[in-house]
Design a protein around this motif. Structure first.
Motif, mmCIF file in Angstrom:
data_model
loop_
_atom_site.group_PDB
_atom_site.id
_atom_site.type_symbol
_atom_site.label_atom_id
_atom_site.label_comp_id
_atom_site.label_asym_id
_atom_site.label_seq_id
_atom_site.Cartn_x
_atom_site.Cartn_y
_atom_site.Cartn_z
ATOM 1 N N ALA A 51 0.834 -1.208 0.000
ATOM 2 C CA ALA A 51 0.000 0.000 0.000
ATOM 3 C C ALA A 51 0.867 1.257 0.000
ATOM 4 C CB ALA A 51 -0.931 -0.007 1.210
ATOM 5 N N LEU A 52 1.924 1.246 0.812
ATOM 6 C CA LEU A 52 2.815 2.408 0.878
ATOM 7 C C LEU A 52 3.475 2.696 -0.469
ATOM 8 C CD1 LEU A 52 4.575 1.717 4.306
ATOM 9 C CD2 LEU A 52 2.919 3.525 3.833
ATOM 10 N N GLU A 53 3.807 1.638 -1.175
ATOM 11 C CA GLU A 53 4.539 1.798 -2.432
ATOM 12 C C GLU A 53 3.633 2.043 -3.631
ATOM 13 O OE1 GLU A 53 6.719 -1.813 -2.675
ATOM 14 O OE2 GLU A 53 7.961 -1.384 -0.909
ATOM 15 N N GLY A 59 -4.335 12.396 -3.371
ATOM 16 C CA GLY A 59 -5.487 12.997 -2.704
ATOM 17 C C GLY A 59 -5.787 12.290 -1.397
ATOM 18 N N GLY A 60 -6.955 12.576 -0.857
ATOM 19 C CA GLY A 60 -7.311 12.032 0.447
ATOM 20 C C GLY A 60 -7.642 10.561 0.451
ATOM 21 N N TYR A 61 -7.986 9.990 -0.719
ATOM 22 C CA TYR A 61 -8.371 8.586 -0.757
ATOM 23 C C TYR A 61 -7.239 7.662 -0.328
ATOM 24 C CZ TYR A 61 -12.763 9.756 -3.091
ATOM 25 O OH TYR A 61 -13.997 10.278 -3.381
ATOM 26 N N SER A 62 -6.023 8.018 -0.689
ATOM 27 C CA SER A 62 -4.880 7.179 -0.316
ATOM 28 C C SER A 62 -4.736 7.101 1.203
ATOM 29 C CB SER A 62 -3.591 7.717 -0.939
ATOM 30 O OG SER A 62 -3.608 7.597 -2.339
ATOM 31 N N VAL A 69 -6.194 -0.235 5.685
ATOM 32 C CA VAL A 69 -5.210 -1.324 5.627
ATOM 33 C C VAL A 69 -4.572 -1.535 6.991
ATOM 34 C CG1 VAL A 69 -2.962 -2.013 4.689
ATOM 35 C CG2 VAL A 69 -4.720 -1.088 3.161
ATOM 36 N N LEU A 70 -4.154 -0.451 7.634
ATOM 37 C CA LEU A 70 -3.491 -0.566 8.936
ATOM 38 C C LEU A 70 -4.405 -1.222 9.965
ATOM 39 C CD1 LEU A 70 -1.689 2.905 9.163
ATOM 40 C CD2 LEU A 70 -0.688 0.700 8.551
ATOM 41 N N LYS A 186 2.803 13.241 4.353
ATOM 42 C CA LYS A 186 1.350 13.089 4.291
ATOM 43 C C LYS A 186 0.848 12.156 5.386
ATOM 44 C CE LYS A 186 0.604 14.308 -0.529
ATOM 45 N NZ LYS A 186 -0.128 14.001 -1.770
ATOM 46 N N LEU A 187 1.585 11.084 5.651
ATOM 47 C CA LEU A 187 1.183 10.144 6.694
ATOM 48 C C LEU A 187 1.270 10.785 8.080
ATOM 49 C CD1 LEU A 187 2.881 6.869 5.422
ATOM 50 C CD2 LEU A 187 0.423 7.265 5.657
ATOM 51 N N LEU A 188 2.366 11.468 8.358
ATOM 52 C CA LEU A 188 2.512 12.134 9.651
ATOM 53 C C LEU A 188 1.450 13.205 9.844
ATOM 54 C CD1 LEU A 188 6.402 12.574 9.881
ATOM 55 C CD2 LEU A 188 4.992 10.955 11.170
#
Length: 232
Positions: A51-53, A59-62, A69-70, A186-188
């Protein structure tokens, strides 16, 4: 690595929206910390890496899909389960989960709730940098754009500031897994927004997240009754 009870203390001013927003944010930040900031076992590590790769991160969907997933990768025996809710003043929500991530959440929320402008400033600076990168990509009419050395250096510094402000300890490992300082930002940022939502419950007095779990009361051995002597 065993499950335990973590008590979220609550007052009597919650509404229906609160009863949705708090658990929703809590489950997401728990899954993020579980997967990225502990040594606890995930169901399929490669599913997270894929998923990360592979996500576009445009956008926000990711972000929404990444949190899904997490949450799916938390080991079944450590998924948070409500054991008891008492709605009163004071009241509580008792959660059965792995206590280690729960305590980390409490520390992160406390840090954000009690910090000065440090976390807010780091988050705002990251958003400004991400916006400029996105604007440059739109102007060039491409989905993914190569970051300049200056952008990479700036985001690396800001990521560290934001990670420190929310007690996230494994920034370098997360960076290695994403392979992109842009995705890491983006994740942080997403994690900060969810922790900030929990911090709002704390600062308003609606909830309290203890930074340590109460010690179990020591077991007491009942005293043996003395036998009465019968003298003849």
């Amino acid at each position: 690595m065993e499950s335990g009870i973590y008590r979220v203390e609550m007052d009597g001013r919650w509404n229906l929206k609160d009863l949705y927003e708090f658990p929703h944010a809590y489950l997401q930040v728990y899954a993020f910390i579980y997967a990225f900031d502990t040594d606890l076992p995930t169901r399929d590590e490669e599913r997270i890496n894929h998923a990360l790769e592979s996500y576009p991160w445009a956008g926000g969907y990711s972000i929404v899909n990444m949190y899904s997933v997490l949450q799916s990768q938390v080991s079944p025996r450590f998924k948070p389960v409500v054991k008891e809710i008492r709605y009163a003043s004071p009241g509580w929500i008792d959660l059965l989960l792995n206590v280690h991530p729960a305590v980390q959440i409490a520390g992160a929320v406390t840090a954000i709730a009690t910090s000065t402008a440090g976390a807010v400033k780091a988050y705002a600076a990251i958003q400004d940098c991400l916006y400029k990168i996105s604007a440059r990509a739109r102007k060039a009419r491409i989905e993914k754009i190569q970051l300049t050395r200056q952008e990479v250096k700036e985001l690396e510094g800001l990521n560290k500031d934001l990670a420190d402000s929310m007690n996230f300890n494994r920034l370098s490992e997360l960076q290695d897994r994403t392979g992109s300082v842009h995705v890491t930002s983006k994740l942080l940022s997403a994690q900060y927004r969810r922790l900030k939502k929990l911090a709002e419950f704390v600062t308003s007095g609606k909830a309290r997240l203890p930074v340590s779990t109460p010690k179990a009361a020591p077991k007491t051995t009942p005293k043996k009754k003395k036998k009465k002597s019968h003298k003849g």
